[in-house]
Write a protein that holds these residues in place. Structure first.
Motif, PDB file in Angstrom:
ATOM      1  N   LYS A  71      13.846  11.902  -3.631  1.00 48.22           N
ATOM      2  CA  LYS A  71      13.718  13.361  -3.566  1.00 48.22           C
ATOM      3  C   LYS A  71      12.635  13.808  -2.594  1.00 48.22           C
ATOM      4  CE  LYS A  71      15.455  14.433  -8.163  1.00 48.22           C
ATOM      5  NZ  LYS A  71      15.129  14.980  -9.483  1.00 48.22           N
ATOM      6  N   ARG A  72      11.632  12.966  -2.402  1.00 48.03           N
ATOM      7  CA  ARG A  72      10.573  13.282  -1.441  1.00 48.03           C
ATOM      8  C   ARG A  72       9.858  12.004  -1.015  1.00 48.03           C
ATOM      9  NH1 ARG A  72       5.510  15.920  -4.758  1.00 48.03           N
ATOM     10  NH2 ARG A  72       5.689  14.623  -6.603  1.00 48.03           N
ATOM     11  N   SER A  73       9.193  12.112   0.113  1.00 52.40           N
ATOM     12  CA  SER A  73       8.394  11.002   0.628  1.00 52.40           C
ATOM     13  C   SER A  73       6.931  11.286   0.315  1.00 52.40           C
ATOM     14  CB  SER A  73       8.562  10.865   2.135  1.00 52.40           C
ATOM     15  OG  SER A  73       9.880  10.515   2.450  1.00 52.40           O
ATOM     16  N   PRO A  74       6.237  10.316  -0.234  1.00 55.26           N
ATOM     17  CA  PRO A  74       4.828  10.542  -0.567  1.00 55.26           C
ATOM     18  C   PRO A  74       3.946  10.579   0.684  1.00 55.26           C
ATOM     19  CG  PRO A  74       5.527   8.355  -1.287  1.00 55.26           C
ATOM     20  CD  PRO A  74       6.710   9.015  -0.692  1.00 55.26           C
ATOM     21  N   HIS A  75       2.794  11.189   0.537  1.00 54.34           N
ATOM     22  CA  HIS A  75       1.800  11.228   1.604  1.00 54.34           C
ATOM     23  C   HIS A  75       1.272   9.814   1.836  1.00 54.34           C
ATOM     24  CE1 HIS A  75       1.611  15.590   1.646  1.00 54.34           C
ATOM     25  NE2 HIS A  75       1.563  15.568   0.323  1.00 54.34           N
ATOM     26  N   PRO A  76       0.762   9.524   3.027  1.00 54.85           N
ATOM     27  CA  PRO A  76       0.218   8.196   3.317  1.00 54.85           C
ATOM     28  C   PRO A  76      -0.833   7.733   2.297  1.00 54.85           C
ATOM     29  CG  PRO A  76       0.457   9.405   5.357  1.00 54.85           C
ATOM     30  CD  PRO A  76       0.771  10.377   4.231  1.00 54.85           C
TER      31      PRO A  76
ATOM     32  N   VAL B 173      -1.499   8.064  -9.524  1.00 57.06           N
ATOM     33  CA  VAL B 173      -0.438   8.893  -8.949  1.00 57.06           C
ATOM     34  C   VAL B 173       0.377   9.435 -10.115  1.00 57.06           C
ATOM     35  CG1 VAL B 173       1.661   8.851  -7.547  1.00 57.06           C
ATOM     36  CG2 VAL B 173      -0.366   7.602  -6.784  1.00 57.06           C
ATOM     37  N   ALA B 174       0.752  10.683 -10.061  1.00 60.27           N
ATOM     38  CA  ALA B 174       1.511  11.303 -11.147  1.00 60.27           C
ATOM     39  C   ALA B 174       2.858  10.609 -11.345  1.00 60.27           C
ATOM     40  CB  ALA B 174       1.738  12.777 -10.848  1.00 60.27           C
ATOM     41  N   VAL B 175       3.267  10.502 -12.599  1.00 63.27           N
ATOM     42  CA  VAL B 175       4.555   9.903 -12.946  1.00 63.27           C
ATOM     43  C   VAL B 175       5.685  10.636 -12.225  1.00 63.27           C
ATOM     44  CG1 VAL B 175       6.183   9.461 -14.829  1.00 63.27           C
ATOM     45  CG2 VAL B 175       3.739   9.038 -15.173  1.00 63.27           C
ATOM     46  N   ALA B 176       5.616  11.963 -12.165  1.00 66.38           N
ATOM     47  CA  ALA B 176       6.656  12.751 -11.487  1.00 66.38           C
ATOM     48  C   ALA B 176       6.728  12.403 -10.000  1.00 66.38           C
ATOM     49  CB  ALA B 176       6.396  14.237 -11.670  1.00 66.38           C
TER      50      ALA B 176
END
Length: 71
Positions: free
Chosen positions: A27-32, A15-18
């Motif tokens: 800032k955002r919710s990741p995808h499942p 998964v990207a560090v950002a």
């Protein structure tokens, strides 16, 4: 708990560090599938996820076989 850096988790989970930084900061919710990859990397590193059991969901380090409880 693991002393794992964000870069190490990014590498282990692919998964990207950002993405990790945005998730940590809200800032955002990741995808499942991203959550699944992060969870898998943490479990491989020794984290156990504890289901809701009346006291709330949680995490703990997995007990290593042969580890003594009185230390």
């Amino acid at each position: 708990m693991l002393r794992m850096t964000r870069n190490e988790l990014a590498e282990a989970s692919q998964v990207a560090v950002a993405t990790l930084a945005d998730f940590e900061s809200g800032k955002r919710s990741p995808h499942p599938r991203t959550i699944s990859a992060i969870r898998s990397a943490l479990e491989t590193a020794g984290v156990e996820f504890i289901a809701e059991n009346g006291g709330g969901a949680g995490v703990r380090l997995r007990k290593i076989a042969g580890e003594n409880d009185d230390t």
